[in-house]
Design a protein around this motif. Structure first.
Motif, PDB file in Angstrom:
ATOM      1  N   HIS A 179      44.523  52.910  68.027  1.00 27.06           N
ATOM      2  CA  HIS A 179      44.210  51.533  67.949  1.00 27.06           C
ATOM      3  C   HIS A 179      43.636  51.095  66.601  1.00 27.06           C
ATOM      4  O   HIS A 179      43.593  49.876  66.190  1.00 27.06           O
ATOM      5  CB  HIS A 179      43.213  51.173  68.888  1.00 27.06           C
ATOM      6  CG  HIS A 179      43.388  51.269  70.105  1.00 27.06           C
ATOM      7  ND1 HIS A 179      44.158  50.173  70.831  1.00 27.06           N
ATOM      8  CD2 HIS A 179      43.428  52.466  71.093  1.00 27.06           C
ATOM      9  CE1 HIS A 179      44.359  50.474  72.280  1.00 27.06           C
ATOM     10  NE2 HIS A 179      43.984  51.831  72.589  1.00 27.06           N
ATOM     11  N   ARG A 180      43.698  51.998  65.731  1.00 27.47           N
ATOM     12  CA  ARG A 180      43.017  51.726  64.215  1.00 27.47           C
ATOM     13  C   ARG A 180      44.132  52.063  63.158  1.00 27.47           C
ATOM     14  O   ARG A 180      44.097  51.607  61.947  1.00 27.47           O
ATOM     15  CB  ARG A 180      42.003  52.977  63.960  1.00 27.47           C
ATOM     16  CG  ARG A 180      40.723  52.455  64.883  1.00 27.47           C
ATOM     17  CD  ARG A 180      40.057  51.402  64.941  1.00 27.47           C
ATOM     18  NE  ARG A 180      39.154  51.399  65.989  1.00 27.47           N
ATOM     19  CZ  ARG A 180      38.565  50.318  66.455  1.00 27.47           C
ATOM     20  NH1 ARG A 180      38.561  49.192  65.617  1.00 27.47           N
ATOM     21  NH2 ARG A 180      37.729  50.136  67.309  1.00 27.47           N
ATOM     22  N   SER A 181      45.370  52.414  63.432  1.00 26.51           N
ATOM     23  CA  SER A 181      46.350  52.941  62.415  1.00 26.51           C
ATOM     24  C   SER A 181      47.592  52.552  62.930  1.00 26.51           C
ATOM     25  O   SER A 181      47.899  53.089  64.168  1.00 26.51           O
ATOM     26  CB  SER A 181      46.266  54.187  61.719  1.00 26.51           C
ATOM     27  OG  SER A 181      47.330  54.324  60.894  1.00 26.51           O
ATOM     28  N   GLU A 182      48.889  51.994  62.435  1.00 24.53           N
ATOM     29  CA  GLU A 182      49.944  51.665  62.887  1.00 24.53           C
ATOM     30  C   GLU A 182      50.966  52.886  62.527  1.00 24.53           C
ATOM     31  O   GLU A 182      51.766  52.773  63.127  1.00 24.53           O
ATOM     32  CB  GLU A 182      50.613  50.502  62.290  1.00 24.53           C
ATOM     33  CG  GLU A 182      49.535  49.314  62.929  1.00 24.53           C
ATOM     34  CD  GLU A 182      50.148  47.754  62.208  1.00 24.53           C
ATOM     35  OE1 GLU A 182      51.149  47.902  61.486  1.00 24.53           O
ATOM     36  OE2 GLU A 182      49.516  46.873  62.574  1.00 24.53           O
ATOM     37  N   THR A 183      50.620  54.036  61.839  1.00 22.11           N
ATOM     38  CA  THR A 183      51.478  54.863  61.313  1.00 22.11           C
ATOM     39  C   THR A 183      51.146  56.253  61.935  1.00 22.11           C
ATOM     40  O   THR A 183      49.876  56.404  61.742  1.00 22.11           O
ATOM     41  CB  THR A 183      51.840  54.855  59.762  1.00 22.11           C
ATOM     42  OG1 THR A 183      50.563  55.415  59.132  1.00 22.11           O
ATOM     43  CG2 THR A 183      51.917  53.585  59.193  1.00 22.11           C
ATOM     44  N   PRO A 184      51.973  57.139  62.448  1.00 24.28           N
ATOM     45  CA  PRO A 184      51.529  58.521  62.724  1.00 24.28           C
ATOM     46  C   PRO A 184      50.862  59.275  61.637  1.00 24.28           C
ATOM     47  O   PRO A 184      49.891  59.807  62.156  1.00 24.28           O
ATOM     48  CB  PRO A 184      52.808  59.084  62.933  1.00 24.28           C
ATOM     49  CG  PRO A 184      53.885  57.799  63.237  1.00 24.28           C
ATOM     50  CD  PRO A 184      53.473  56.941  62.317  1.00 24.28           C
ATOM     51  N   GLY A 185      51.298  59.034  60.572  1.00 22.85           N
ATOM     52  CA  GLY A 185      50.520  59.805  59.291  1.00 22.85           C
ATOM     53  C   GLY A 185      49.100  59.387  59.149  1.00 22.85           C
ATOM     54  O   GLY A 185      48.076  60.012  59.024  1.00 22.85           O
ATOM     55  N   GLY A 186      48.782  57.887  59.463  1.00 23.09           N
ATOM     56  CA  GLY A 186      47.684  57.219  59.198  1.00 23.09           C
ATOM     57  C   GLY A 186      46.736  57.703  60.336  1.00 23.09           C
ATOM     58  O   GLY A 186      45.410  58.069  60.395  1.00 23.09           O
TER      59      GLY A 186
END
Length: 313
Positions: free
Chosen positions: A106-113
């Motif tokens: 819910h805080r990042s849109e990217t897998p790496g993030g």
């Protein structure tokens, strides 16, 4: 500095009519980026209620709370708040790693993030050894570490409600270091706790709540650099003690005698001179640096009087 929390006239009343209870009286304060504010006071003072209003879990009866640029309770405000409670709000059937991974989604849109957020949270909470265990199996200390790690993932505002209480010394030291790191990175933190020593160690400011009132707000560096005189008295009548308290209105009674803040030109010599004038037998005296407990006791004994609290600060 950027103000991340702003409370203006915030009040909370439970119930109606004769059963109405004012849990938090109209309050105004701000917390800026980089600040760690310790929220302290007796049980029932309104600390958790105030935190829950800032976090958007309770709606104020009156007044306004802004978190960043958003009104508290809105979706935008919730996204930038990390709320750590004891016990943590987390599904007990999940592992710590699964819960943090869910929050990261819910805080990042990217897998790496998301991977980076979880990795940082695990390190800050010192969770590596038990992250894959079910939360139901966690000890209280493990649960508090998880609560802090989860709160750290959620944005520039952190609200911690007794998250640091009852930890073993090594874990407590590591988590205090993490909290200091959060502040240095630009987060704003409010820590509600009965652990005054922790507030003295890490907070930049302390707010004392008494019966729903903000009775004092003090810069920790200023408080801890001031001094207090303690006078041990023997064979002292009640009337003599009362005369001393009239001459020294900022003093408080302690089991051994009297505790007097040394401010406004007052010195230990002048305190002892007043004792001699009142024919009070002094068996011992000392000067020490002031502690947060001193201010808390003074304010509580005055019934949370605002003027007394502001003068003490």
């Amino acid at each position: 500095m950027t103000v991340l929390i702003r409370c203006e006239g915030v009040q909370k009343i439970y119930g109606r009519g004769r059963r109405a209870k004012e849990a938090v009286k109209p309050s105004d304060f701000e917390v800026s980026a980089g600040e760690i504010v310790g929220l302290v006071g007796p049980n029932g003072a309104g600390k958790t209620t105030l935190l829950r209003m800032i976090g958007g879990h309770l709606r104020p009866t009156s007044g306004e709370i802004r978190v960043g640029w958003f009104r508290a309770g809105t979706r935008e405000a919730r996204r930038i708040i990390g709320f750590g409670s004891d016990p943590p709000i987390a599904p007990r059937e999940l592992t710590g790693l699964e819960w943090l991974t869910y929050l990261a989604s819910h805080r990042s849109e990217t897998p790496g993030g998301r991977v980076a957020l979880v990795s940082e949270a695990l390190e800050l909470g010192d969770l590596a050894d038990f992250a894959r265990r079910r939360i139901a199996e966690y000890s209280r200390g493990m649960s508090q570490q998880l609560a802090l790690a989860a709160a750290a993932m959620c944005g520039p505002v952190m609200l911690l409600d007794e998250t640091l209480s009852g930890l073993d010394p090594i874990v407590a030291k590591n988590l205090r270091a993490s909290i200091a790191q959060f502040a240095f990175s630009g987060k704003a933190l409010i820590i509600s706790t009965h652990d005054l020593a922790t507030v003295e160690r890490i907070a930049t400011r302390a707010i004392i709540l008494v019966k729903g009132n903000i009775a004092a707000s003090v810069e920790m560096a200023k408080l801890l650099s001031s001094r207090v005189a303690e006078v041990e008295m023997s064979r002292t009548s009640r009337s003599s003690r009362e005369r001393l308290l009239r001459r020294l209105p900022d003093a408080t009674l302690i089991p051994e005698g009297l505790s007097v803040p040394l401010s406004g030109g007052l010195t230990i010599e002048s305190v002892l001179a007043i004792c001699r004038l009142e024919r009070v037998a002094v068996s011992a005296s000392r000067v020490r640096y002031r502690e947060l407990e001193d201010l808390l006791v003074e304010v509580v004994e005055r019934g949370g009087d605002l003027r007394a609290g502001n003068e003490a600060a």
